[in-house]
Design a protein around this motif. Structure first.
Motif, mmCIF file in Angstrom:
data_model
loop_
_atom_site.group_PDB
_atom_site.id
_atom_site.type_symbol
_atom_site.label_atom_id
_atom_site.label_comp_id
_atom_site.label_asym_id
_atom_site.label_seq_id
_atom_site.Cartn_x
_atom_site.Cartn_y
_atom_site.Cartn_z
ATOM 1 N N GLU A 1 -3.319 6.265 3.049
ATOM 2 C CA GLU A 1 -3.024 4.876 3.403
ATOM 3 C C GLU A 1 -3.680 4.523 4.734
ATOM 4 O OE1 GLU A 1 0.755 1.903 4.403
ATOM 5 O OE2 GLU A 1 1.054 4.068 4.282
ATOM 6 N N LYS B 1 0.817 -1.216 0.000
ATOM 7 C CA LYS B 1 0.000 0.000 0.000
ATOM 8 C C LYS B 1 0.851 1.265 0.000
ATOM 9 C CE LYS B 1 -1.099 -0.401 4.987
ATOM 10 N NZ LYS B 1 -0.383 -1.681 5.240
ATOM 11 N N THR C 1 0.811 8.458 4.853
ATOM 12 C CA THR C 1 1.238 7.075 5.017
ATOM 13 C C THR C 1 1.754 6.864 6.436
ATOM 14 O OG1 THR C 1 3.470 7.611 4.219
ATOM 15 C CG2 THR C 1 1.881 6.817 2.582
#
Length: 439
Positions: free
Chosen positions: A145, A57, A79
């Protein structure tokens, strides 16, 4: 709980967030929703692509944000975890948030906490700060994410994403998500939204069944992605650049593009990104082939099958913190056609046997080190386990710290390639150490 507001812009983000570390991992949406309500629902003004998965991812988020930035959009990217600094989690147009801006926004978020409600976790506070930063900056789109799982993750507060992506599913974080692939798939499929596009990578059959059922229930237009295929030089589609020309090229969905990230798993990761870009194109986003080529050629993702140096010697670094990632790393080092000197540290919660089975081969060497400041696995037990997994391993040595272990490992570079792996936290410690030495 009394929470001290920090106003000094030189104060580390770590210090500001430290009081919230005690709340650990506590999945649920009520606390983040209460916090976002107090901040004026900033997430509702941010169009997003939501990305979940066990592995891949981060790479997919990196590809997507790079392509969209190349296409001229103002792009946010979120992220986790970070490797060195908290700033690494929150980006706009391939630039991390400044420490000063991060502290200002975090102080705003902390000031909005209702003392009469349950205290948010550290991750929830950073996630709320991300939403506020992106809203204030008026990004055109954000690539988000998932932190852990999906259904109850603090990022899962948007009802109408542009697209939802599931990159892969394997057994990890079973303590929170469930001890079977089906249970984990159910949690990750929780990011899917009614009638919104779903882009799905290659999944095990048990997980595929769960995700497919969820897609059917929600009536999601679904794309099940196959890995990209390599293309020879003569089949490349212009336009190209000098950077792109030096890279291997692949094709997915009728689009040819270069790959800047290493490892065969990037065939599926990049194909997922391309499939997502095609969904955006169909929705009216202006993304040219030239932007795809430029974005893919310039994608960077720190600490994932990345070559660097240590004490003048070549060193490959990679997290390889779960079985699937370890298999991908082994697949890459097999192309080097040489024995490996592994410098490794792992958390106590990881699948040690399976990771060793994926990585270790006869003739390799293993240098075990602790993971600083985290629940590190017992090194003596790891050594015994490694020997039982690979009896023909060349040697196994234990060192009290990373520097000692790496120094011993790179001394074998005349016969072995040196690889550091086993934990993203260990990689972060290495990168921080490397930067301090460079200064």
């Amino acid at each position: 709980m009394a929470i001290a507001k920090v106003t000094d812009s030189t104060t580390a983000i770590d210090t500001l967030l430290a009081p919230f570390h005690q709340f650990g991992v506590n999945l649920g949406l009520s606390r983040i929703q209460t916090l976002l309500a107090a901040l004026g629902w900033p997430h509702q003004s941010v169009p997003i692509i939501h990305v979940a998965g066990t592995n891949g991812k981060g790479s997919v988020c990196a590809y997507l944000s790079s392509i969209l930035t190349a296409a001229g959009y103002k792009v946010g990217r979120y992220t986790s975890p970070h490797l060195v600094d908290w700033n690494e989690r929150i980006w706009i147009d391939n630039e991390p948030i400044s420490t000063e801006r991060a502290l200002t926004i975090l102080n705003t978020v902390i000031a909005a906490i209702d003392p009469n409600s349950p205290t948010p976790t550290q991750f929830e506070i950073v996630t709320a700060a991300m939403w506020l930063y992106f809203a204030q900056s008026q990004v055109d789109i954000a690539v988000i994410e998932v932190g852990l799982g999906g259904r109850l993750d603090a990022t899962n507060v948007c009802d109408d994403p542009i697209a939802s992506v599931i990159t892969s599913i394997s057994l990890e974080h079973w303590q929170q998500l469930g001890d079977t692939l089906a249970k984990i798939a159910g949690e990750k499929a929780g990011i899917l939204k009614p009638d919104r596009p779903a882009i799905i990578g290659t999944l095990p059959p048990e997980a595929t069944e769960v995700v497919a059922a969820r897609i059917s229930t929600l009536n999601c237009p679904a794309i099940w992605v196959e890995p990209a295929v390599e293309v020879p030089l003569v089949d490349r589609t212009p336009p190209t650049s000098s950077t792109a020309d030096s890279l291997p090229w692949v094709e997915s969905g009728g689009i040819c593009y270069p790959l800047a990230l290493l490892g065969r798993m990037q065939l599926i990761n990049s194909a997922i990104a391309i499939a997502t870009i095609k969904v955006l194109r169909q929705a009216g986003w202006q993304i040219s082939d030239a932007a795809i080529v430029s974005g893919m050629a310039n994608t960077q993702w720190l600490g994932r099958i990345q070559w660097t140096t240590w004490q003048g010697a070549q060193l490959l670094i990679d997290g390889a913190h779960n079985t699937a990632a370890a298999i991908a790393l082994r697949e890459y080092v097999d192309t080097l056609d040489t024995p490996i000197s592994w410098t490794m540290g792992m958390l106590s919660t990881k699948a040690h046997r399976e990771i060793f089975q994926a990585l270790l081969r006869p003739g390799d060497r293993l240098y075990l080190v602790p993971v600083p400041d985290h629940s590190s696995a017992d090194l003596d037990l790891l050594a015994d386990l490694a020997r039982s997994v690979c009896p023909e391993i060349g040697s196994i040595e234990i060192y009290p710290d990373l520097v000692a272990g790496l120094t011993a490992a790179i001394a074998t570079t005349d016969t072995h390639r040196s690889v550091l792996c086993g934990s993203l936290y260990l990689l972060g410690y290495f990168l921080k150490l490397s930067r301090s030495i460079e200064k």
